[in-house]
Write an enzyme that holds these catalytic residues in place. Sequence first.
Site, PDB file in Angstrom:
ATOM      1  CE  LYS A  96      34.920  36.014  34.997  1.00 33.90           C
ATOM      2  NZ  LYS A  96      35.163  34.991  33.964  1.00 33.90           N
ATOM      3  N   GLY A 157      40.566  27.684  31.225  1.00 40.54           N
ATOM      4  CA  GLY A 157      40.682  26.828  30.050  1.00 40.54           C
ATOM      5  C   GLY A 157      41.472  25.552  30.247  1.00 40.54           C
ATOM      6  CB  ALA A 184      38.659  29.810  35.769  1.00 44.85           C
ATOM      7  N   GLY A 185      38.518  26.610  35.086  1.00 41.21           N
ATOM      8  CA  GLY A 185      39.177  25.342  35.357  1.00 41.21           C
ATOM      9  C   GLY A 185      38.287  24.126  35.325  1.00 41.21           C
ATOM     10  CG  ASN A 206      33.680  30.441  27.353  1.00 45.16           C
ATOM     11  OD1 ASN A 206      33.710  31.647  27.194  1.00 45.16           O
ATOM     12  ND2 ASN A 206      33.536  29.644  26.313  1.00 45.16           N
ATOM     13  CB  THR A 207      37.248  26.368  27.741  1.00 43.60           C
ATOM     14  OG1 THR A 207      37.703  27.722  27.814  1.00 43.60           O
ATOM     15  CG2 THR A 207      38.092  25.604  26.747  1.00 43.60           C
TER      16      THR A 207
END
Length: 458
Positions: A96, A157, A184-185, A206-207
């Site tokens: 990635k 995040g 992301a986001g 992830n977050t």
Amino acid sequence: MPLFYETEIRSRLLLGTARYPSPAVLAEAVRRSGTDIVTVSLRRETAGGRQGGAFFELIRELGVRVLPNTAGCHSVSEAVLTARMAREVFGTDWIKLEVIGHQDSLQPDVFGLVEGARILTGEGFQVFPYTTDDLVVAERLLEAGCQVLMPWCAPIGSAMGPQNVQGLRAMRAEFPDVPLIVDAGIGRPSHATTVMELGYDAVLLNTAVAGAADPAAMAEAFAKAIDAGHAAHGAGMLEPRDMAVPSTPRHRKGSLLVKLDPFYLIVDSAQWIERLVPLGVRLVQLRIKDRNEEDIRHQIRVARAVCSAHACQLIVNDYWQLAIEEGCDFIHLGQEDLAEADLAAIRAARLKLGVSTHDEAELAKALAAEPDYVALGPVYPTILKKMKWAPQGLERLSWWRERVHPLPLVAIGGLNTERIEGVFAHGADSAAVVTDITLNADPEGRTREWIRKTEAWR
């Protein structure tokens, strides 16, 4: 299931491994998510002199595929070096690729990203580029050798969810055969459902999971949300509308339900109306195609005068503006014309409205327009024009009757006097006829036969 560089993936959820409260919590989140793939940052796990041996061993024990990433790299050289190290550590050509261009938002440096992708694909890497939703950048990444794209929907995040739905939709439409992973986001399961409903292949998180009060439960919730969005996209969702669609059809406030004659003649010229209406026709549609406006206006005027003299209801097909200008009171619209018509102007002019339908999506649009009748066709095979719809049949006519009640239902397509009884028995209020009369050797005689045979339903 999606293919990433010829590898079939069972789960459409990819999970990050950073910021979990403990290795045990991470392990449980991975298990509950059902993911096939986790992302790992080599730079993060070896930072501060740590070798990350215990962490890497945990990942191996989970039995998932590792997608190393170049998180934290701000230059092409850093990212390329990190990718090479990751290949040695994890024994995979997958990477990635992140090349960060903005410190606060962690927005990708798209110029460095394309350069890094070109270098790494040249070295045999299978690159998953973290990018924006820019179509030009996406094209350059594909030209550089990438076979997967990973556009963000908001800054890393941020948990803001999709900030540019139209941009994501455009990317899906522009690259229909390229695996697309939103990265992301994403902050909530509903965000993941939204992007999957756009037709995306997977979501990387992830977050939103690691930072939840119960990461394992949140991972499972995301997995279900992603599956739901994918299933909804495949099922074919209704498009948003600017008006309600009642479960029970409504007609316009203050208007009365129209009563249609059971014999509904459709012709393509005022000459036909002059010829057949005096025989006793009580309902006729003037359907003219491919004429100039002056000719159409003249035809409407002649047809209106004849129908007025013989107590026949005239319905003008498509040309609603001319119908208003010429003092007509009833129009019929096909689906394309319905989409373009000014319904407010039609209602202000107090025109009655009939609408054609061929499938359920068109029926929903027709009912939203609050018509005075609904037409279904073709009931039988027709030679009038080439149709993309198969013959509807009598059983579907019965079902349409239930859906449009109490509005009148018009059957059209392949009708003749031998089929009248079945059509009315299955719920039609009126039978629309074209070629059975206009192509008949004796149109006048056939018209009289239709009038006679529909008398029982008049």
